[in-house]
Design an enzyme around this catalytic site. Structure first.
Site, PDB file in Angstrom:
ATOM      1  N   HIS A  89      50.616  16.509   1.243  1.00  6.41           N
ATOM      2  CA  HIS A  89      50.545  17.008   2.790  1.00  6.41           C
ATOM      3  C   HIS A  89      49.089  16.403   3.187  1.00  6.41           C
ATOM      4  CE1 HIS A  89      50.266  19.713   6.089  1.00  6.41           C
ATOM      5  NE2 HIS A  89      51.452  20.264   5.769  1.00  6.41           N
ATOM      6  N   ARG A  95      48.942  21.179  14.238  1.00 12.48           N
ATOM      7  CA  ARG A  95      48.959  20.025  14.754  1.00 12.48           C
ATOM      8  C   ARG A  95      50.079  20.007  15.929  1.00 12.48           C
ATOM      9  NH1 ARG A  95      50.663  16.668  11.022  1.00 12.48           N
ATOM     10  NH2 ARG A  95      50.180  18.007   9.316  1.00 12.48           N
TER      11      ARG A  95
END
Ligand SMILES: Cc1cc2nc3c(=O)[nH]c(=O)nc-3n(C[C@H](O)[C@H](O)[C@H](O)COP(=O)(O)OP(=O)(O)OC[C@H]3O[C@@H](n4cnc5c(N)ncnc54)[C@H](O)[C@@H]3O)c2cc1C
Length: 485
Positions: A160, A183
């Site tokens: 990740h 995000r």
């Protein structure tokens, strides 16, 4: 075949979790993640299921916490029980008749004989979002027990791109995840005050860009690679105040208020940061930037209220585990199931919905489905029929090259024969071979599926075929004393 009998699987969670809206996250080009209520979903699921086990199922399910699997108990080639140790270190043996393994991945395995060292040595030193229990003990125990159990995809460990870096202890091995939703709500990533990638790109892309463009935290070669994450108040509000409050409390995100403070925190010149944000806002106006980003969840006005965090790539998902067949039975190296042993440890694969799918399927194979679900399973041909009616291709294959016909030919549950007939009527290729040379007939023989084998032979399926390693229909039919032989 895997999902059609599970119509009641995901739906059966509806008393616990209600879908509220579809959200936008990192990696998305349009919103497509269902958000559940109440939050947090994971905790709600676990605590609700735990309550069901402790109340409704208290007479039929016994839970032993703080206990660790040690080894399987075998009767000949059949798994019939297991040995485990309790909190005091005492070993117990229990016979169950059937064993389902569901002990997760190995992204936090730094013990002797580490699976990370063995299968992905280049990743072994990265931190992880996984808990201390994710050491792959059960896979290791089974390999050591020498049952000939087959593993699969063990080198497929997903990274990740954004685990939170705790500035006070950057080398602490376990990280909190800075999830895609941050995000998706507008957070951007910076190195030296400049952007270097599309923050909404895929995990593999973004991880590669972080390693290529970023430097260790505070320029200290002993610290992990770090990207600064910058958020505005608008992004924080979109994400949700309560989760953000937790990150702030943990010291993972800092409320720096001004652009100047954000620049100081990142160790960059305020003028550089100002220019980066101005460029970002111009790209947002145009609808595309130099990295191909086309979705701009928020703008970054100079006078916004800012928040800063530092992130680093972390080991997140292990795709690998013990190989299983379509009935969730664990396979030996020669592709023959180990009788009585289910689950691919990780049973859940890489996401919670997949986990539900496999659990329901494993339970179905075990014959343990609840009444209503069993009724649905009795008519899986409906699923095939509706898939064919919606234009599904009978020629579609899995990564191993298996076709729907192969699954239908080897389905031991009710409805397998009907599915096979529907697929044959739909002109499925009868002699199609998977990557290892298996045809539908060979699959049917291996699982002793008499009616499917008869139908295939009636349709002139080739009897004189063999797998790439030389196994013929008669050899497979004779395995485990199959009556077809
Ligand atoms: C931070 C984070 C965020 C995530 N977010 C999402 C998300 O938003 N959506 C999503 O779909 N998925 C998400 N996932 C992935 C999801 O949580 C996993 O895919 C899923 O939990 C895997 O289930 P599992 O049953 O295979 O393993 P686990 O959930 O890891 O369960 C394994 C269990 O086995 C136990 N165990 C281990 N060894 C032994 C032993 N020797 N003896 C006895 N018991 C043992 C462990 O204690 C643990 O309880 C996330 C994962 C992480 C780490």
């Amino acid at each position: 075949m895997l999902t059609s009998p599970h119509r009641e699987g995901p739906h059966s969670l509806s008393p616990i979790i209600t879908r509220t809206r579809t959200t936008f996250q990192g990696t998305h080009r349009f919103p497509h993640t269902a958000e559940g209520k109440p939050q947090p979903v994971g905790w709600t699921l676990i605590s609700s299921l735990r309550k069901i086990i402790e109340t409704d199922l208290k007479d039929s399910v016994r839970v032993h916490t703080k206990s660790a699997f040690q080894e399987l108990i075998m009767e000949g080639r059949r798994a019939v029980g297991l040995k485990y140790s309790d909190e005091a270190g005492t070993t117990h043996s229990r016979l169950f008749g059937t064993v389902v393994l569901a002990a997760g991945g190995y992204a936090n395995d730094h013990q002797d004989r580490s699976l990370l060292d063995r299968f992905t040595p280049e990743l072994a030193k990265l931190p992880t979002t996984n808990g201390p229990f994710a050491t792959g003990d059960v896979i290791k125990a089974l390999l050591q027990q020498d049952l000939g159990a087959q593993t699969t995809l063990m080198d497929k460990v997903q990274i990740h791109p954004t685990g939170f870096l705790e500035v006070k202890q950057p080398n602490f091995h376990t990280k909190f995840l800075a999830p895609e939703a941050l995000r998706g709500c507008g957070a951007i990533l910076l190195c030296g005050g400049k952007r270097f990638a599309n923050e909404l790109g895929r995990r593999d892309y973004l991880t590669k860009e972080v390693f290529e463009h970023c430097t260790p935290l505070q320029g200290n070669p002993g610290f992990p690679i770090a990207a600064a994450m910058l958020l505005t108040q608008e992004a924080v509000d979109k994400y949700g105040a309560s989760s953000m409050g937790f990150y702030k409390f943990k010291g993972l995100v800092e409320d720096v208020e001004t652009l100047e403070n954000a620049a100081t925190k990142m160790g960059v010149d305020a003028a550089v940061l100002r220019q980066t944000l101005a460029e970002y806002n111009r790209s947002a106006e145009k609808g595309v930037d130099e990295f191909g980003k086309t979705v701009f969840p928020v703008r970054f006005p100079e006078d916004a209220h800012f928040y800063v965090a530092f992130t680093t790539p972390t080991l997140h998902y292990c795709m690998g585990g013990l190989a299983i067949n379509e009935h969730a039975e664990v396979l030996r190296e020669d592709d023959v199931p180990i009788p009585g042993l289910f689950g691919n440890n990780r049973l859940g694969g890489n996401s919670l919905l997949e986990l539900l799918g496999f659990c329901w399927h494993g339970a179905w194979s075990l014959g343990g489905w609840p009444g209503a679900t069993r009724r649905a399973a009795e008519i899986p041909e409906e699923g095939v029929l509706s898939a064919l009616a919606s234009g599904a291709s009978v020629a579609a294959t899995t990564m191993r090259g298996q076709t729907a016909l192969m699954f239908a030919a080897s389905a031991r549950g009710a409805g397998g024969q009907e599915c096979l007939q529907l697929l044959l009527d739909g002109r499925a290729e009868i002699e199609a071979k998977d990557r290892y040379g298996w045809t539908a007939l060979l699959y049917g023989c291996r699982n002793d599926c008499q009616s499917q084998v008869k139908s295939l032979l009636d349709q002139r399926a080739q009897l004189k075929v063999s797998t790439h390693d030389g196994r013929t229909a008669i050899m497979l039919a004779a395995l485990e004393g199959g009556s077809l032989a």
